[in-house]
Design an enzyme around this catalytic site. Structure first.
Site, PDB file in Angstrom:
ATOM      1  N   ASP A  43     -18.732  35.697  78.682  1.00 24.57           N
ATOM      2  CA  ASP A  43     -19.831  35.882  79.072  1.00 24.57           C
ATOM      3  C   ASP A  43     -20.896  37.511  78.478  1.00 24.57           C
ATOM      4  O   ASP A  43     -21.732  37.487  78.601  1.00 24.57           O
ATOM      5  CB  ASP A  43     -20.078  36.463  80.605  1.00 24.57           C
ATOM      6  CG  ASP A  43     -19.547  36.934  81.543  1.00 24.57           C
ATOM      7  OD1 ASP A  43     -18.298  36.840  81.348  1.00 24.57           O
ATOM      8  OD2 ASP A  43     -20.395  38.528  81.340  1.00 24.57           O
TER       9      ASP A  43
ATOM     10  N   TYR B  28     -17.881  46.098  91.014  1.00 24.93           N
ATOM     11  CA  TYR B  28     -16.744  46.586  90.909  1.00 24.93           C
ATOM     12  C   TYR B  28     -17.862  47.965  91.077  1.00 24.93           C
ATOM     13  O   TYR B  28     -19.016  48.096  91.810  1.00 24.93           O
ATOM     14  CB  TYR B  28     -17.241  46.684  89.491  1.00 24.93           C
ATOM     15  CG  TYR B  28     -16.131  46.443  88.857  1.00 24.93           C
ATOM     16  CD1 TYR B  28     -15.259  45.635  88.277  1.00 24.93           C
ATOM     17  CD2 TYR B  28     -17.160  44.940  87.898  1.00 24.93           C
ATOM     18  CE1 TYR B  28     -14.539  44.379  87.471  1.00 24.93           C
ATOM     19  CE2 TYR B  28     -16.726  43.774  87.393  1.00 24.93           C
ATOM     20  CZ  TYR B  28     -15.683  43.885  87.202  1.00 24.93           C
ATOM     21  OH  TYR B  28     -15.635  42.189  86.303  1.00 24.93           O
TER      22      TYR B  28
ATOM     23  N   LYS C 124     -13.228  39.207  91.460  1.00 25.46           N
ATOM     24  CA  LYS C 124     -12.700  40.094  91.008  1.00 25.46           C
ATOM     25  C   LYS C 124     -12.632  41.591  90.752  1.00 25.46           C
ATOM     26  O   LYS C 124     -14.014  42.133  90.776  1.00 25.46           O
ATOM     27  CB  LYS C 124     -13.426  39.351  89.578  1.00 25.46           C
ATOM     28  CG  LYS C 124     -12.389  40.128  88.378  1.00 25.46           C
ATOM     29  CD  LYS C 124     -14.043  39.586  86.991  1.00 25.46           C
ATOM     30  CE  LYS C 124     -13.612  40.007  86.023  1.00 25.46           C
ATOM     31  NZ  LYS C 124     -13.677  40.198  84.285  1.00 25.46           N
TER      32      LYS C 124
END
Length: 265
Positions: free
Chosen positions: A23, A140, A170
């Site tokens: 992506d 993140y 993730k």
């Protein structure tokens, strides 16, 4: 939720998964994505799922034929202004119409627009529940002055994904000791990011350590689609993630017929 369970089996097989995000082209055009269908053909049947934006899916001649799972990414930003400030650019409903097996959302905690990204994650998780659609949250620690691999911050990122309704999270790998505690902080599958292109041995060693620490698998993009041989690195990742192979065994596949110059000790 029957729909989620059926769809997630397309992505997580026997408790493990290899996901290849592709992506990156919205952030900026990157090497390796000039021919997305060409890469898909090479890694199909080896990896478990890919992450694509809706426009690529609509125009692809191969997505409808592939066996691996399809995850449609709902978030975007560009490198021209502030890449950490993600916005939602499509919907769960659109992803369903395009045949997705799951959707993904990107959240950067510590960024200036953190509150909006958290809101989006929370609301999209509810829509996913309504439709029986698995949700991959890419969470993140990322912002000014933030150490993206700080174990406490990574643990916080994982916990956010867990608490706001993600089915898979993730995040960044830390190290073999601290990542065990990170995995224990959330009762959902956790996959590690590959990050920027890096030395093959460093990448595969990290993956081996992460799996040993309890990670469900990997979500590695640039280190696959920018590799000189995406099929070989995908096979190497599969050996580690799904077959618990040693690094020495992986080397024989990755460098089959090549002269090995790196130190794999």
């Amino acid at each position: 939720m029957l729909g989620k369970r059926r769809r997630i089996r397309k992505i997580i097989r026997n408790g493990r998964t290899i996901i290849v995000p592709m992506d990156h082209g919205v952030s900026k055009p990157v090497e390796g994505l000039e021919d997305v269908d060409g890469v898909l053909r090479k890694i199909d049947g080896i990896v478990d799922a890919v992450v694509l934006h809706k426009g690529i899916v609509r125009r692809s001649e191969y997505v409808s034929k592939m066996d691996m799972g399809l995850i449609i990414h709902l978030s975007a930003s560009t490198s021209l202004v502030e890449p950490n400030e993600k916005v939602i650019v499509t919907s769960v409903e659109k992803a369903i119409k395009l045949g997705a097996d799951a959707v993904s959302v990107h959240v950067n905690i510590g960024s200036r627009t953190e509150k909006y990204q958290l809101r989006d994650l929370g609301m999209i998780s509810e829509v996913c529940d309504d439709w029986g659609m698995p949700l991959l949250a890419m969470v993140y620690p990322r912002g000014e002055g933030i150490d993206e691999r700080d174990p406490e911050l990574v643990k916080h990122a994982v916990r956010i994904g867990y608490e706001l309704g993600a089915d898979i999270v993730k995040t960044n790998y830390t190290d073999s000791e601290t990542f065990k505690k990170i995995v224990e902080s959330a009762d959902i599958p956790i996959v590690i990011a590959g990050g920027a292109k890096k030395d093959e041995f460093m990448l595969l060693r990290e993956v081996k350590e992460a799996i040993s620490a309890g990670a469900c698998g990997v979500a590695i993009g640039r280190n696959v689609f920018q590799h000189k041989n995406p099929e070989r690195i995908a096979k190497a990742l599969r050996m580690i993630v799904h077959d618990d192979a040693s690094l020495e065994d992986v080397k024989e596949v990755l460098y089959e017929g090549d002269v090995v110059t790196c130190n794999w000790r």
